[in-house]
Write an enzyme that holds these catalytic residues in place. Structure first.
Site, PDB file in Angstrom:
ATOM      1  N   TYR A   1       0.850  -1.198   0.000  1.00 28.71           N
ATOM      2  CA  TYR A   1       0.000   0.000   0.000  1.00 28.71           C
ATOM      3  C   TYR A   1       0.884   1.245   0.000  1.00 28.71           C
ATOM      4  O   TYR A   1       1.873   1.302   0.728  1.00 28.71           O
ATOM      5  CB  TYR A   1      -0.854   0.067   1.275  1.00 28.71           C
ATOM      6  CG  TYR A   1      -1.818  -1.061   1.490  1.00 28.71           C
ATOM      7  CD1 TYR A   1      -1.378  -2.283   2.000  1.00 28.71           C
ATOM      8  CD2 TYR A   1      -3.174  -0.902   1.233  1.00 28.71           C
ATOM      9  CE1 TYR A   1      -2.272  -3.322   2.225  1.00 28.71           C
ATOM     10  CE2 TYR A   1      -4.076  -1.933   1.456  1.00 28.71           C
ATOM     11  CZ  TYR A   1      -3.622  -3.135   1.953  1.00 28.71           C
ATOM     12  OH  TYR A   1      -4.506  -4.147   2.177  1.00 28.71           O
TER      13      TYR A   1
ATOM     14  N   HIS B   1      -6.299   1.842  -1.514  1.00 28.42           N
ATOM     15  CA  HIS B   1      -6.302   0.405  -1.798  1.00 28.42           C
ATOM     16  C   HIS B   1      -4.875  -0.067  -2.060  1.00 28.42           C
ATOM     17  O   HIS B   1      -4.024   0.715  -2.479  1.00 28.42           O
ATOM     18  CB  HIS B   1      -7.158   0.113  -3.023  1.00 28.42           C
ATOM     19  CG  HIS B   1      -8.622   0.299  -2.801  1.00 28.42           C
ATOM     20  ND1 HIS B   1      -9.414  -0.669  -2.220  1.00 28.42           N
ATOM     21  CD2 HIS B   1      -9.437   1.347  -3.051  1.00 28.42           C
ATOM     22  CE1 HIS B   1     -10.652  -0.221  -2.131  1.00 28.42           C
ATOM     23  NE2 HIS B   1     -10.702   1.001  -2.632  1.00 28.42           N
TER      24      HIS B   1
ATOM     25  N   LYS C   1      -4.922  -4.653  -9.030  1.00 28.13           N
ATOM     26  CA  LYS C   1      -3.562  -4.486  -8.519  1.00 28.13           C
ATOM     27  C   LYS C   1      -2.588  -4.754  -9.656  1.00 28.13           C
ATOM     28  O   LYS C   1      -2.932  -5.384 -10.649  1.00 28.13           O
ATOM     29  CB  LYS C   1      -3.293  -5.484  -7.384  1.00 28.13           C
ATOM     30  CG  LYS C   1      -4.340  -5.390  -6.307  1.00 28.13           C
ATOM     31  CD  LYS C   1      -3.996  -6.088  -5.049  1.00 28.13           C
ATOM     32  CE  LYS C   1      -5.194  -6.042  -4.122  1.00 28.13           C
ATOM     33  NZ  LYS C   1      -5.941  -4.753  -4.116  1.00 28.13           N
TER      34      LYS C   1
END
Lengths: 246, 246
Positions: free
Chosen positions: B148, B156, B193
């Site tokens: 993070y 997020h 991600k």
């Protein structure tokens, strides 16, 4: 997790038109036309007349190729698909790039040389196809195959299939690490599929001829995430504990 | 793919309160209180007074444990987290279950024995923490860590991190098969991600003491899916081809 049908009436349509019968029709059609495919790289090319092309589409083998041939539709079959039509359904003959037809034995050797672990992947593919699942490549979901209960226009794929084998390094590399297991299960959850692991036991090392397939055993296992929250409350109706008490 | 902040003002909040300073405050606080943790199974337990507990939460090390101790909040630290506070930040002492404090060397040996590949995972963890990333376990996403940009309440996680090493079988089993690569990338896409692969080169086999970490090199690589459709149109502003032409 049950099948996810695509809209109203899809399930009824599928029931009225079983995949087993569609594949039988394709098989008859290919036998009647004495169909021949050409092995080209890692796939088999095949031309089909209009009616046969429709059957290919309905049975969902291969994918259609755009080309200039107006009278016939060409299809590109994966190696497992082509070998299944050739060896299991006996409805397709396949020629090499030299245009000479190959017998089962030659084709087997050829496919083994083109794809590591072909015997194991083929066993898994034919195992599912024989049970009337529509089996397609699964690479998009990080799997070896995906399996549909019926035609993909009617239903979403239900299983992401990983093929594993005790004796075969090529098909054996997945799910060894927890991070891989979690990754695979998390992805299956995300794309609403169940992970199906097919483990092939070979019973002997000889895979020189496709007759070895008869000795291969397939172990089917589905893997799902265990949620402590969901599993905490005891379901008294039919769980293992209550059965044991009876 | 940039950071995904959680709501308006989150980015400004993060900028006004850099993670580096929060970790420094935690470090001072732990040194001042002569903090001691207890190694317990594969984690380290630690009690913190109210103010220190807040700093633990803000720096996002470990997770709080519910217990009956009303005056102090207990935290459970993962092995990399505990070793980082102990060895890299020199602000935590750790005792074994026999309550005797362990020196760096003993702790290193102990953690190595509890977790295969610990040296490599620790190098990856400390590499990212030193760059002020908040690093958490990534198992939920099938990764070794997630990273993070700031506190998870503000942003997020941006990276799913896989740790790989040329010499270390334990940390080296992922992304060898295309199906695994596809699975991992598809999942990363699903959970928004970027896949970050950290490859650790060891430069020597000796990992008897934590001083070997200084010889470890970290190679950072992000992996993204290539979409032919997206990549077909040439972006003339700053792509490789146009740079080459200049």
């Amino acid at each position: 997790m049950g099948p996810r049908w695509k809209g109203k009436g899809a399930e009824a349509k599928a029931l009225a038109d079983p995949m087993s019968k569609i594949v039988l029709k394709l098989q008859s059609s290919l036998i009647q036309s004495d169909a021949r495919g050409i092995l080209c790289g890692s796939s088999v090319l095949l031309a089909a007349e209009e009616e046969q092309a429709l059957l290919f589409g309905r049975a969902y083998f291969g994918h259609p190729i755009v080309n200039a041939d107006k009278d016939r539709q060409w299809f590109q079959l994966g190696m497992e698909e082509a070998f299944f039509l050739c060896y299991s359904l006996k409805c397709l003959k396949i020629a090499g790039e030299d245009k000479r037809l190959k017998d089962d034995q030659e084709l087997w050797q050829c496919m083994k040389s083109k794809k590591a672990g072909f015997p194991v992947f083929y066993k898994a593919y034919s195992h599912l196809r024989t049970k009337n699942w529509v089996v397609r490549p699964g690479l998009q979901y990080g799997a070896d195959f995906v399996a549909y209960r019926h035609h993909p226009s009617l239903v979403h794929s239900e299983y992401a299939v990983l093929v594993s084998s005790e004796g075969d390094a090529e098909a054996n590399g997945r799910l060894k690490l927890w991070s891989d297991v979690h990754c695979t299960l998390r992805l299956c959850l995300g794309v609403v599929k169940t992970l199906l692991v097919l483990t092939i036991s070979k019973n002997g090392d000889d895979d020189d001829s496709p007759s070895c397939l008869a000795n291969y055993m397939v172990d089917e296992r589905t893997v799902t995430r265990w949620s402590p929250e969901q599993s905490r409350e005891e379901d008294t109706s039919d769980d293992v504990e209550s059965q044991a008490r009876e």
